[in-house]
Scaffold this active site. Structure first.
Site, mmCIF file in Angstrom:
data_model
loop_
_atom_site.group_PDB
_atom_site.id
_atom_site.type_symbol
_atom_site.label_atom_id
_atom_site.label_comp_id
_atom_site.label_asym_id
_atom_site.label_seq_id
_atom_site.Cartn_x
_atom_site.Cartn_y
_atom_site.Cartn_z
ATOM 1 N N GLU A 268 35.223 55.589 43.719
ATOM 2 C CA GLU A 268 35.835 54.540 42.799
ATOM 3 C C GLU A 268 34.999 53.198 42.455
ATOM 4 O O GLU A 268 35.069 52.318 43.523
ATOM 5 C CB GLU A 268 37.366 54.352 43.113
ATOM 6 C CG GLU A 268 38.302 55.316 43.296
ATOM 7 C CD GLU A 268 38.417 55.991 42.219
ATOM 8 O OE1 GLU A 268 38.096 55.675 40.924
ATOM 9 O OE2 GLU A 268 39.176 57.019 42.181
ATOM 10 N N CYS A 302 38.707 46.002 39.925
ATOM 11 C CA CYS A 302 37.856 46.887 39.040
ATOM 12 C C CYS A 302 38.232 47.218 37.759
ATOM 13 O O CYS A 302 37.442 47.359 36.970
ATOM 14 C CB CYS A 302 37.453 48.074 40.070
ATOM 15 S SG CYS A 302 39.196 48.892 40.621
ATOM 16 N N GLU A 400 29.981 43.068 36.205
ATOM 17 C CA GLU A 400 31.513 42.971 36.515
ATOM 18 C C GLU A 400 31.596 41.463 36.939
ATOM 19 O O GLU A 400 30.756 41.021 37.829
ATOM 20 C CB GLU A 400 31.810 43.703 37.789
ATOM 21 C CG GLU A 400 32.254 45.001 37.382
ATOM 22 C CD GLU A 400 33.179 45.821 38.539
ATOM 23 O OE1 GLU A 400 34.359 45.901 38.459
ATOM 24 O OE2 GLU A 400 32.466 46.017 39.504
HETATM 25 O O1 LIG Z 1 40.399 47.015 42.172
HETATM 26 C C1 LIG Z 1 40.623 48.315 42.254
HETATM 27 C C2 LIG Z 1 41.995 48.838 42.379
HETATM 28 C C3 LIG Z 1 42.957 48.297 41.477
HETATM 29 C C4 LIG Z 1 44.154 49.079 41.007
HETATM 30 O O2 LIG Z 1 44.366 50.184 41.944
HETATM 31 O O3 LIG Z 1 44.857 48.858 39.978
#
Ligand SMILES: O=CCCC(=O)O
Length: 501
Positions: A268, A302, A400
């Protein structure tokens, strides 16, 4: 104020038993072989408040072997019992919600209300995967040869390792560990150096819930030893699966390290997510949704809005309303109830934000509000910032941001917006706002991302598959079947029958 080692704790817990600062291996609290420790810092003050063991490669074998010993028996625990253990863990996490939120605030800097939000999101995973444990099923079918029958069974992979980020440390541990434990795998978690204490508290609660010793292990370490410890986990023969959430750069390293022993990998990775808002959108809805998305944890998600494209007919009005809202943000320590935005979690986050803003400014972008570090109680604060006139050659459009900086770009046509939104190596999430249903469906199909938010800034949920495409990684976490499947193998059985041809 309680005391932990040489530090004065900046908070009190209702349940002091929750606070642990040693690694957790095979049900025991342990030091690292080197005996060395590192400090955990409160991002709201810049002050250390507790220390944890620096584990390195030499600590990995013991942890993996204990997770593997446990796997040999845990794999045989029935799905119903695994579900009950997960439900019990879920109940204990909910019971300790207030204390977990307090620790989370002092590790990440996020405001208390957001910390509660993260815990509620996170218990979605324990609850969901408890249900998934009992839905793991194989198949039986009649193949082309008439005297045969074929069946498939699903079995747990073995020991899994989770390399977990600091931005949502409770949610990310639970999204990975609950899926692994539901599948019948055991796990070693390496939390980020910024957020080991929440991970250790979760392990304590897992043990209280009745998970056997070795089912969930936590190896803490500092920034310097993170590559060495992670590499040793990725290379260990008995680790059969690695799940990583973090940057694309590190994700590629993890994939490379795991390829030697052909481990299953879930990645991820980075986002650089676009938001596209059309003239016919409900402006208030778009504003509220994108604002919550962008300023959640000071822009450190993210899936956050990295580039906001607004159609020319509403651009000025939207930007004006947005800037007015940004000016109302109350920046402060996460534990202060009046705070609506906390610090960024690391000092390096400030440096990166400053360099991105400076680069955009030097290339002609307009700063409407903010744009620099905020001096406040020694914490890692950055001003909530709004920038327009973003061009594709600016670093801020390509990387980012991971800070409370919102960037605006004007567009005229749908084609132009889709092309610009997709002009990135990443493909985690994209968002679009329009009341035209035909356009919405086109956007759903044409935006290149693993998750598309339509008139919403929040598509993360335990029941929805989470994961990106392109250089945002591969594999799915959460959602029906797909997430648990990441921790399972499929075994095919073929039986020849006599007297049934
Ligand atoms: O930053 C990564 C995960 C954010 C989320 O699960 O919504």
């Amino acid at each position: 104020m309680g005391l932990k080692g040489k530090y004065e704790l900046p908070f009190e817990l209702n349940n002091p038993e929750l606070l642990h600062n040693q690694s957790f291996v095979s049900g025991k609290w342990v030091k690292s072989k080197s005996g060395k420790t590192f400090e955990v810092v409160d991002p709201g003050t810049g002050k250390p408040w507790i220390e944890c063991p620096i584990n390195d490669a030499s600590d990995v074998d013991d942890a993996v072997k204990s997770a593997h010993d446990c796997f040999e028996s845990y794999r045989k625990v029935s799905p119903r019992t695994r579900a009950q253990l997960l439900f019990q863990w879920d109940a204990l996490i909910r019971e300790n919600r207030e204390d977990l939120a307090t620790i989370l605030v002092h590790e990440t800097g996020k405001p208390k209300a957001e910390a509660y939000g993260e815990i509620d999101y996170s218990t979605g995973f324990t609850w969901w995967f408890a249900g998934e444990a009992e839905r793991i099923q194989g198949t039986v079918f009649q193949p082309s040869l008439p005297d045969r029958r074929v069946f498939t069974i699903k079995q747990p992979l073995g020991v899994a390792a989770a390399l977990v980020p600091w931005n949502f440390p409770i949610a990310m541990v639970l999204r990975k560990a609950a899926a692994a434990l539901a599948a019948g795998c055991t796990m070693i978690v390496k939390p980020s150096p910024e957020t080991p204490i929440t991970a250790l508290a979760l392990a304590y609660l897992a043990s209280k819930a009745g998970f056997p010793d070795g089912a969930l292990n936590i190896l803490t370490t500092d920034l310097e030893k993170t590559p060495e410890l992670s590499e040793a986990l990725c290379r260990h023969e008995l680790v059969r699966k690695v799940s990583f959430t973090g940057s694309t750069r590190v994700g590629k390293l993890v994939a490379r390290l795991c390829s030697d022993s052909l481990k299953k990998v879930t990645l991820e990775l980075g986002g650089n997510c676009p938001v596209v808002i059309f003239d016919d959108a409900n402006l208030d809805q778009a504003l509220a949704q994108v604002f919550a998305l962008k300023y959640r944890h000071a822009g450190q998600a993210c899936v956050t809005a990295n580039r906001i494209y607004v159609q020319s007919g509403i651009f000025d009005k939207f930007l004006e309303k947005w800037t007015a809202e940004v000016k109302k943000i109350v920046v402060g320590h996460g534990a202060d109830n009046t705070t609506t935005m906390g610090p960024v979690t690391t000092a390096r986050g400030i440096e990166k934000a400053q360099s991105l803003v400076d680069d955009a400014k030097s290339k002609g972008a307009t700063i409407h509000v903010g744009g620099k570090k905020l001096e406040k109680n020694g914490g890692y604060f950055f001003e909530p910032t709004v920038i327009s006139g973003i061009k594709p050659d600016m670093d801020i459009a390509k990387e980012e941001i991971f800070a409370p900086v919102s960037t605006f770009i004007k567009f005229d046509t749908e084609d132009e917006a889709v092309k610009a939104a997709n002009d990135t190596s990443m493909g985690l999430a994209s968002y679009c706002f329009t009341k035209n249903i035909d356009r919405m469906w086109r956007l759903f199909e044409n935006l290149d991302a693993g998750m598309i938010g339509m008139n919403t800034g929040n598509s993360s949920a335990a029941e929805s598959p989470f994961g990106g495409i392109k250089q945002s990684g591969y594999g799915k976490e959460s959602g029906k079947d797909v997430a648990v499947a990441e921790y399972l193998i499929t075994k095919t059985g073929t039986l020849t029958l006599e007297g049934q041809a």
